[in-house]
Motif scaffolding. Structure first.
Motif, PDB file in Angstrom:
ATOM      1  N   ILE A  18       1.457  16.116  -3.719  1.00 39.38           N
ATOM      2  CA  ILE A  18       0.116  16.616  -3.365  1.00 39.38           C
ATOM      3  C   ILE A  18       0.200  18.097  -3.006  1.00 39.38           C
ATOM      4  O   ILE A  18      -0.598  18.912  -3.484  1.00 39.38           O
TER       5      ILE A  18
ATOM      6  N   LEU B 199       0.817  -1.211   0.000  1.00 38.35           N
ATOM      7  CA  LEU B 199       0.000   0.000   0.000  1.00 38.35           C
ATOM      8  C   LEU B 199       0.851   1.261   0.000  1.00 38.35           C
ATOM      9  O   LEU B 199       0.505   2.242  -0.636  1.00 38.35           O
ATOM     10  N   SER B 200       1.976   1.248   0.712  1.00 37.18           N
ATOM     11  CA  SER B 200       2.797   2.455   0.780  1.00 37.18           C
ATOM     12  C   SER B 200       3.396   2.795  -0.578  1.00 37.18           C
ATOM     13  O   SER B 200       3.637   3.947  -0.873  1.00 37.18           O
ATOM     14  N   SER B 201       3.634   1.786  -1.420  1.00 33.55           N
ATOM     15  CA  SER B 201       4.210   2.072  -2.730  1.00 33.55           C
ATOM     16  C   SER B 201       3.174   2.687  -3.674  1.00 33.55           C
ATOM     17  O   SER B 201       3.523   3.278  -4.671  1.00 33.55           O
ATOM     18  N   MET B 202       1.876   2.572  -3.327  1.00 39.43           N
ATOM     19  CA  MET B 202       0.839   3.118  -4.196  1.00 39.43           C
ATOM     20  C   MET B 202       0.444   4.537  -3.804  1.00 39.43           C
ATOM     21  O   MET B 202      -0.304   5.187  -4.506  1.00 39.43           O
ATOM     22  N   ARG B 203       0.924   5.015  -2.695  1.00 36.57           N
ATOM     23  CA  ARG B 203       0.563   6.354  -2.242  1.00 36.57           C
ATOM     24  C   ARG B 203       1.255   7.425  -3.070  1.00 36.57           C
ATOM     25  O   ARG B 203       2.414   7.296  -3.433  1.00 36.57           O
ATOM     26  N   THR B 204       0.526   8.517  -3.280  1.00 40.29           N
ATOM     27  CA  THR B 204       1.132   9.678  -3.933  1.00 40.29           C
ATOM     28  C   THR B 204       1.977  10.407  -2.893  1.00 40.29           C
ATOM     29  O   THR B 204       1.483  10.702  -1.801  1.00 40.29           O
ATOM     30  N   PRO B 205       3.241  10.695  -3.209  1.00 39.26           N
ATOM     31  CA  PRO B 205       4.099  11.390  -2.244  1.00 39.26           C
ATOM     32  C   PRO B 205       3.500  12.738  -1.812  1.00 39.26           C
ATOM     33  O   PRO B 205       2.890  13.453  -2.607  1.00 39.26           O
ATOM     34  N   THR B 206       3.697  13.061  -0.551  1.00 33.50           N
ATOM     35  CA  THR B 206       3.157  14.298   0.033  1.00 33.50           C
ATOM     36  C   THR B 206       3.617  15.528  -0.733  1.00 33.50           C
ATOM     37  O   THR B 206       2.829  16.450  -0.959  1.00 33.50           O
TER      38      THR B 206
ATOM     39  N   LYS C  52      -0.391   3.111 -11.310  1.00 34.90           N
ATOM     40  CA  LYS C  52      -0.151   2.740  -9.905  1.00 34.90           C
ATOM     41  C   LYS C  52       0.954   3.563  -9.279  1.00 34.90           C
ATOM     42  O   LYS C  52       0.901   3.903  -8.104  1.00 34.90           O
ATOM     43  N   GLU C  53       1.978   3.858 -10.033  1.00 32.66           N
ATOM     44  CA  GLU C  53       3.143   4.590  -9.519  1.00 32.66           C
ATOM     45  C   GLU C  53       3.240   5.969 -10.163  1.00 32.66           C
ATOM     46  O   GLU C  53       2.978   6.121 -11.353  1.00 32.66           O
TER      47      GLU C  53
ATOM     48  N   ARG D  89       0.153  10.973 -10.994  1.00 38.40           N
ATOM     49  CA  ARG D  89      -0.301   9.598 -11.001  1.00 38.40           C
ATOM     50  C   ARG D  89      -1.461   9.391 -11.942  1.00 38.40           C
ATOM     51  O   ARG D  89      -1.388   8.536 -12.792  1.00 38.40           O
TER      52      ARG D  89
END
Length: 189
Positions: free
Chosen positions: A12, A2-9, A112-113, A108
């Motif tokens: 955002i 799950l952490s690899s699918m998050r958009t970096p802060t 996914k990445e 994104r």
């Protein structure tokens, strides 16, 4: 996983700042008030002249009678800082729009990445667009008291100039945040 699918802060933050920045910069660009002139000789005390980069308006504040499209009797629009702003502000807005499209593809959207290289390039574009609008706003501010104005008037910066400044700064910060994506490209290499 799950952490690899998050958009970096940082991405955002960059997207939010740049969207806010373009709204402020657009409003500042079209606003008829980069400078306000009040307390002019031979005018009522509540009479205000607003000069933007595209229009000149007058307002009687007690009655809220506002008239735009006033004649440029002082050759205000011929002044170099105003002409530069007329060229650079729309250029900045166009580059910001292009940068936001590239950023949306890089941050994104449907994959996914995030595409770090694309997001970094968008960050540089947005940083440049912020600088493109900061330069004319700064120059205009520097020349605020030397630009032609009616005799005896009190000069102050108008809300259009302030919004242009704020929008430029938000775009620069947002662009820098997105440009941090290059860090991931370096780690991958």
């Amino acid at each position: 996983y799950l952490s690899s699918m998050r958009t970096p802060t940082a991405m955002i933050v960059g997207m939010v700042l740049c969207h806010c920045g373009i709204l402020l910069t657009f409003t500042g660009t079209v606003a008829p008030s980069w400078r306000q002139v009040s307390h002019m000789s031979n005018q009522p005390i509540d009479f205000v002249l607003e000069q933007g980069i595209w229009d000149i308006c007058t307002e009687q504040q007690s009655t809220h009678d506002r008239l735009c499209g006033q004649a440029d009797e002082l050759a205000y629009f011929e002044q170099v800082p105003v002409r530069v702003a007329q060229g650079m502000m729309p250029t900045s807005l166009a580059l910001t729009l292009l940068g936001l499209v590239v950023a949306a593809l890089g941050v994104r959207c449907w994959q996914k990445e995030p595409r770090h290289l694309l997001a970094g390039v968008a960050g540089l574009m947005l940083l440049l667009s912020g600088l493109l609008s900061l330069v004319p706003a700064s120059w205009y501010t520097h020349e605020l008291w030397t630009l032609p104005a009616p005799a005896g008037g009190t000069l102050v910066a108008g809300y259009g100039l302030v919004l242009s400044y704020l929008g430029s700064c938000l775009e620069i910060l947002g662009g820098l945040a997105l440009a941090l994506s290059f860090h991931h490209c370096c780690k991958e290499c």
